[in-house]
Design a protein around this motif. Structure first.
Motif, mmCIF file in Angstrom:
data_model
loop_
_atom_site.group_PDB
_atom_site.id
_atom_site.type_symbol
_atom_site.label_atom_id
_atom_site.label_comp_id
_atom_site.label_asym_id
_atom_site.label_seq_id
_atom_site.Cartn_x
_atom_site.Cartn_y
_atom_site.Cartn_z
ATOM 1 N N ALA A 94 24.530 7.039 -1.930
ATOM 2 C CA ALA A 94 24.233 7.159 -0.496
ATOM 3 C C ALA A 94 22.784 7.572 -0.284
ATOM 4 N N ALA A 95 22.305 8.541 -1.075
ATOM 5 C CA ALA A 95 20.911 8.983 -0.949
ATOM 6 C C ALA A 95 19.957 7.833 -1.269
ATOM 7 N N SER A 96 20.287 7.073 -2.303
ATOM 8 C CA SER A 96 19.449 5.935 -2.683
ATOM 9 C C SER A 96 19.384 4.908 -1.553
ATOM 10 N N ARG A 97 20.535 4.615 -0.932
ATOM 11 C CA ARG A 97 20.551 3.651 0.181
ATOM 12 C C ARG A 97 19.712 4.151 1.354
ATOM 13 N N ILE A 98 19.822 5.458 1.624
ATOM 14 C CA ILE A 98 19.046 6.026 2.743
ATOM 15 C C ILE A 98 17.554 5.897 2.476
ATOM 16 N N VAL A 99 17.127 6.284 1.273
ATOM 17 C CA VAL A 99 15.703 6.220 0.932
ATOM 18 C C VAL A 99 15.215 4.776 0.934
ATOM 19 N N ARG A 100 16.006 3.889 0.354
ATOM 20 C CA ARG A 100 15.599 2.477 0.333
ATOM 21 C C ARG A 100 15.542 1.899 1.749
ATOM 22 N N GLY A 101 16.457 2.338 2.595
ATOM 23 C CA GLY A 101 16.421 1.897 3.992
ATOM 24 C C GLY A 101 15.152 2.358 4.681
ATOM 25 N N ARG A 102 14.734 3.598 4.398
ATOM 26 C CA ARG A 102 13.496 4.108 4.993
ATOM 27 C C ARG A 102 12.289 3.354 4.457
ATOM 28 N N ILE A 103 12.330 3.012 3.156
ATOM 29 C CA ILE A 103 11.213 2.249 2.574
ATOM 30 C C ILE A 103 11.119 0.885 3.246
ATOM 31 N N GLU A 104 12.267 0.221 3.404
ATOM 32 C CA GLU A 104 12.278 -1.104 4.036
ATOM 33 C C GLU A 104 11.825 -1.026 5.496
ATOM 34 N N ALA A 105 12.073 0.100 6.151
ATOM 35 C CA ALA A 105 11.686 0.272 7.553
ATOM 36 C C ALA A 105 10.206 0.625 7.704
ATOM 37 N N GLY A 106 9.494 0.742 6.576
ATOM 38 C CA GLY A 106 8.053 1.004 6.645
ATOM 39 C C GLY A 106 7.650 2.443 6.420
ATOM 40 N N ASP A 107 8.565 3.299 6.049
ATOM 41 C CA ASP A 107 8.224 4.696 5.761
ATOM 42 C C ASP A 107 7.293 4.714 4.555
ATOM 43 N N PRO A 108 6.163 5.425 4.642
ATOM 44 C CA PRO A 108 5.182 5.422 3.534
ATOM 45 C C PRO A 108 5.607 6.311 2.361
ATOM 46 N N VAL A 109 6.739 5.992 1.768
ATOM 47 C CA VAL A 109 7.268 6.790 0.662
ATOM 48 C C VAL A 109 6.322 6.750 -0.532
ATOM 49 N N ALA A 110 5.796 5.575 -0.854
ATOM 50 C CA ALA A 110 4.907 5.447 -2.019
ATOM 51 C C ALA A 110 3.657 6.298 -1.843
ATOM 52 N N ARG A 111 3.075 6.289 -0.630
ATOM 53 C CA ARG A 111 1.860 7.090 -0.406
ATOM 54 C C ARG A 111 2.165 8.570 -0.580
ATOM 55 N N ARG A 112 3.287 9.036 0.019
ATOM 56 C CA ARG A 112 3.629 10.457 -0.109
ATOM 57 C C ARG A 112 3.917 10.817 -1.559
ATOM 58 N N ALA A 113 4.624 9.942 -2.262
ATOM 59 C CA ALA A 113 4.918 10.206 -3.680
ATOM 60 C C ALA A 113 3.633 10.287 -4.480
ATOM 61 N N LEU A 114 2.689 9.401 -4.176
ATOM 62 C CA LEU A 114 1.415 9.397 -4.894
ATOM 63 C C LEU A 114 0.615 10.655 -4.584
ATOM 64 N N GLU A 115 0.573 11.058 -3.322
ATOM 65 C CA GLU A 115 -0.163 12.274 -2.961
ATOM 66 C C GLU A 115 0.414 13.500 -3.668
ATOM 67 N N GLU A 116 1.762 13.597 -3.703
ATOM 68 C CA GLU A 116 2.398 14.733 -4.398
ATOM 69 C C GLU A 116 2.107 14.680 -5.889
ATOM 70 N N ALA A 117 2.122 13.472 -6.460
ATOM 71 C CA ALA A 117 1.833 13.335 -7.894
ATOM 72 C C ALA A 117 0.383 13.718 -8.178
ATOM 73 N N MET A 118 -0.537 13.322 -7.288
ATOM 74 C CA MET A 118 -1.955 13.663 -7.480
ATOM 75 C C MET A 118 -2.169 15.167 -7.425
ATOM 76 N N GLU A 119 -1.405 15.847 -6.568
ATOM 77 C CA GLU A 119 -1.526 17.302 -6.484
ATOM 78 C C GLU A 119 -1.050 17.989 -7.763
ATOM 79 N N SER A 120 -0.133 17.345 -8.461
ATOM 80 C CA SER A 120 0.385 17.958 -9.686
ATOM 81 C C SER A 120 -0.525 17.741 -10.886
ATOM 82 N N LEU A 121 -1.473 16.779 -10.773
ATOM 83 C CA LEU A 121 -2.426 16.525 -11.856
ATOM 84 C C LEU A 121 -3.820 16.925 -11.387
ATOM 85 N N PRO A 122 -4.392 17.957 -11.976
ATOM 86 C CA PRO A 122 -5.662 18.496 -11.488
ATOM 87 C C PRO A 122 -6.901 17.695 -11.894
ATOM 88 N N ALA A 123 -6.747 16.591 -12.597
ATOM 89 C CA ALA A 123 -7.931 15.833 -13.050
ATOM 90 C C ALA A 123 -8.728 15.351 -11.842
#
Length: 196
Positions: A94-123
């Motif tokens: 159910a969680a996967s369907r919800i997230v995928r639905g938000r991705i298909e609707a244009g939610d910038p999940v990839a950008r947010r995931a990338l920003e969080e990942a960049m914060e975790s790597l201090p390079a």
């Protein structure tokens, strides 16, 4: 010849006399006494043997009952684990369907995931982000300043699902894909160590 049916007799001074009961109640019959004694001993021995057999059967029945109860507990625990795992799988689906639905609707999940990942790597520079090809344009637009400064390189990776990001740097790799996130949740919920 003495009459055995009338009791045992003894010969004294040529005269036949009956044996007397020690209690003085009359003539005693040693054969009858021996038979009575043997019968009483046989009954007592039979009772002891029957009691021992009953106790052994009782112990065996208790052991069988204990084994049945232990087997029932194992089945109950197994069913509970299966039920918990099934509920977890339903929740994750159910969680996967919800997230995928938000991705298909244009939610910038990839950008947010990338920003969080960049914060975790201090390079400060030299980051390489792999994304699904359909996410590249949106992320490049949102992170244009970072891309222009050369802090990050965006690389299309069709093996990734939409919204997923794998960020690589000299200090490590961050897997921010939905599949990895769900696998982590599943492992944590089931108490299974994550595979690295």
């Amino acid at each position: 010849m003495p009459d055995l049916d009338r009791g045992a007799r003894r010969v004294e001074g040529g005269r036949v006399r009956p044996f007397l009961d020690p209690a003085g109640a009359g003539p005693a019959d040693p054969l009858a006494e021996a038979q009575a004694r043997a019968f009483a001993e046989g009954v007592a021995a039979g009772r002891r043997e029957a009691r021992a057999e009953m106790e052994a059967e009782h112990r065996a029945a208790l052991e069988r009952l204990g084994a049945c109860l232990r087997a029932l507990e194992q089945v109950e625990r197994s069913l509970a684990r299966q039920h918990e795992q099934r509920l977890l799988e339903v929740a994750l689906a159910a969680a996967s369907r919800i997230v995928r639905g938000r991705i298909e609707a244009g939610d910038p999940v990839a950008r947010r995931a990338l920003e969080e990942a960049m914060e975790s790597l201090p390079a400060p520079a030299g980051l390489r982000a792999r994304l699904h090809p359909s996410d590249i344009e949106t992320v490049a637009r949102e992170l244009a300043a970072e891309v222009d400064r050369g802090r990050i390189e965006l690389v299309p990776d069709p093996s990734l699902s939409k919204g997923g990001v794998i960020l690589e740097s000299a200090v490590g790799t961050v897997d921010a894909t939905l599949e990895t996130a769900l696998a982590s949740v599943r492992a944590a919920a089931m108490g299974v160590p994550e595979q690295r």
